[in-house]
Design an enzyme around this catalytic site. Structure first.
Site, PDB file in Angstrom:
ATOM      1  N   CYS A 370     -75.513 -54.031  15.432  1.00 28.58           N
ATOM      2  CA  CYS A 370     -75.419 -53.663  14.015  1.00 28.58           C
ATOM      3  C   CYS A 370     -74.576 -54.733  13.344  1.00 28.58           C
ATOM      4  O   CYS A 370     -74.733 -55.914  13.638  1.00 28.58           O
ATOM      5  CB  CYS A 370     -74.835 -52.259  13.854  1.00 28.58           C
ATOM      6  SG  CYS A 370     -73.229 -52.005  14.648  1.00 28.58           S
ATOM      7  N   ARG A 375     -72.251 -48.627  14.874  1.00 24.74           N
ATOM      8  CA  ARG A 375     -73.575 -47.989  14.816  1.00 24.74           C
ATOM      9  C   ARG A 375     -74.370 -48.249  16.090  1.00 24.74           C
ATOM     10  O   ARG A 375     -75.065 -47.361  16.601  1.00 24.74           O
ATOM     11  CB  ARG A 375     -74.339 -48.501  13.585  1.00 24.74           C
ATOM     12  CG  ARG A 375     -73.799 -47.989  12.267  1.00 24.74           C
ATOM     13  CD  ARG A 375     -74.515 -48.607  11.075  1.00 24.74           C
ATOM     14  NE  ARG A 375     -74.127 -49.986  10.840  1.00 24.74           N
ATOM     15  CZ  ARG A 375     -74.685 -50.781   9.928  1.00 24.74           C
ATOM     16  NH1 ARG A 375     -75.682 -50.329   9.183  1.00 24.74           N
ATOM     17  NH2 ARG A 375     -74.256 -52.023   9.757  1.00 24.74           N
TER      18      ARG A 375
END
Length: 411
Positions: A370, A375
């Site tokens: 990410c 994430r």
């Protein structure tokens, strides 16, 4: 001939519905195999994934789509409900058959919205081949965690970036707060050295032989980031409270406000025991040239296309050249593509189907990235829960890659 068989099956099924008889596997099979029907499981994501709760069977009928009746409380408008149904490809032109907890409530709402739905009864204990997420135990329900806390069989961590302010407002009994600054550092926000990580974990009372359950206040990414570091360092049994503190409170369990003091311990390892779980730039360069490895971008579509960096501290926009889009969310701080309406992990069958449609292959070495790593850690953890073993987090993500003159693309 085919039409006659289909009409007979529908009539036979209708007779079962009217009589209230529990449907046998053969009749359920007619629904699952038909292009004009959809079988819906209205139970919780925990039950659907595999957890046997309150003595009821865990897992779901193969082919059933998850749409929990409890989500109606999370979706505040009829349009929000319709949007979520569309997301899971539950169409108005299909015949919908719903089984599970509070299925009548869901059926009534569906019919109110113009769908053609019916409630059916099934005895899941009679099924020998209920489908389950391969490692469903990695994402735990509040009821399981509550039992284990009472039995003193788990070590619970609340993860967040920053101080203990939210933790002191209310936390799970016995849980220890850990600031993610203890395990990572700027400016790239990569993990700290193995020595620093192991020292920090020991200072927070963590031994690698423990069963460790991690949660966050609401957003899963801090918990997932910590979970990835714990697995990397050598804790074998790491789990996440699916739905985080929100799920705990929704289940009616109490919160504590007094800080839990912890005794430092020996972590039990001198260096990371699972270094393959998190790769750095040097390894990422090697992986990039491997035809059996892929980089999976789990940022927002705008970040993937290079329209925005997503963060004020990341100057360059774009993506790793050749990366596959693996979904993410609306922006750099949203992971709604991987969340149900109640903030639990999105239906694993839905998740895996989307990956396969993107030609993300389980047999390849999949490296999730990410902006920096939070994430990617969440999606990586879900991949492990699905049973995708050959997966890594590219720790530096787009930030590190783009700042080191590596192959990139911008639409």
């Amino acid at each position: 001939m085919k039409k006659s068989i289909f009409v007979f099956a529908c009539v036979f099924l209708t007779l079962f519905l009217i009589s209230g008889t529990i449907l046998a596997e053969a009749q359920i099979g007619e629904i699952v195999e038909s292009d004009d029907m959809i079988l819906i499981d209205s139970r919780s994501p925990y039950s659907y994934n595999g957890w046997a709760i309150d003595g009821k069977a865990g897992g779901h009928i193969p082919g059933a789509v998850l749409f929990s009746s409890k989500w109606l409380k999370n979706l505040e408008t009829n349009q929000a409900i319709k949007d979520e149904l569309k997301r899971f490809e539950i169409a108005q032109d299909k015949e919908l058959y719903v089984y599970g907890d509070n299925s009548e409530v869901l059926v009534n709402k569906l019919n109110e919205l113009g769908y053609n739905s019916s409630q059916i009864e099934v005895d899941l204990k009679e099924y020998n081949d209920l489908a389950k997420m391969e490692n469903f135990e990695m994402l735990v329900p509040p009821s399981w965690l509550n039992e284990k806390i009472k039995a003193d069989q788990v070590f619970v961590l609340e993860a967040s970036w920053g101080d203990e302010a939210e933790y002191l407002k209310g936390h799970i009994s016995g849980s220890i707060h850990i600031n993610t600054d203890a395990i990572e550092e700027g400016p790239i926000w990569n993990r700290k050295s193995d020595r620093e990580i192991i020292k920090a974990l020991g200072q927070h009372g963590i031994n690698k032989e423990q069963t460790v359950v991690v949660y966050s206040v609401a957003d899963t990414t801090p918990a997932a980031r910590l979970a990835s570091i714990l697995k990397y360092a050598g804790v074998d049994d790491v789990r996440i409270l699916d739905g985080n503190l929100t799920a705990w409170k929704a289940a009616g369990y109490e919160l504590k406000t007094k800080k839990v003091e912890v005794e430092p311990v020996e972590f039990g390892a001198k260096k990371a025991e699972n270094p393959e779980y998190i790769i750095d730039l040097k390894k990422a360069k090697e992986v990039y040239n491997n035809q059996n490895a892929d980089f999976i971008d789990v940022r927002s579509p705008e970040e993937f296309r290079g329209e925005t960096t997503g963060y004020d501290y990341i100057p360059k926009a774009g993506r790793i050249k050749g990366a596959i889009y693996g979904y993410g969310g609306k922006n750099a701080y949203d992971m709604s593509d991987y969340r149900n309406p109640d903030n639990t992990m999105v239906s694993y069958t839905f998740m895996e189907s989307r990956w396969l449609d993107q030609e993300i292959k389980p047999e390849n070495h999949n490296n999730f990235y990410c902006g920096t790593g939070w994430r990617a850690s969440e999606v990586w953890f879900y991949a492990l829960a699905l049973g995708w073993d050959n997966v890594s987090v590219y720790d530096g993500g787009w930030f590190e890659w783009s700042e080191n003159k590596q192959p990139v693309i911008k639409e």
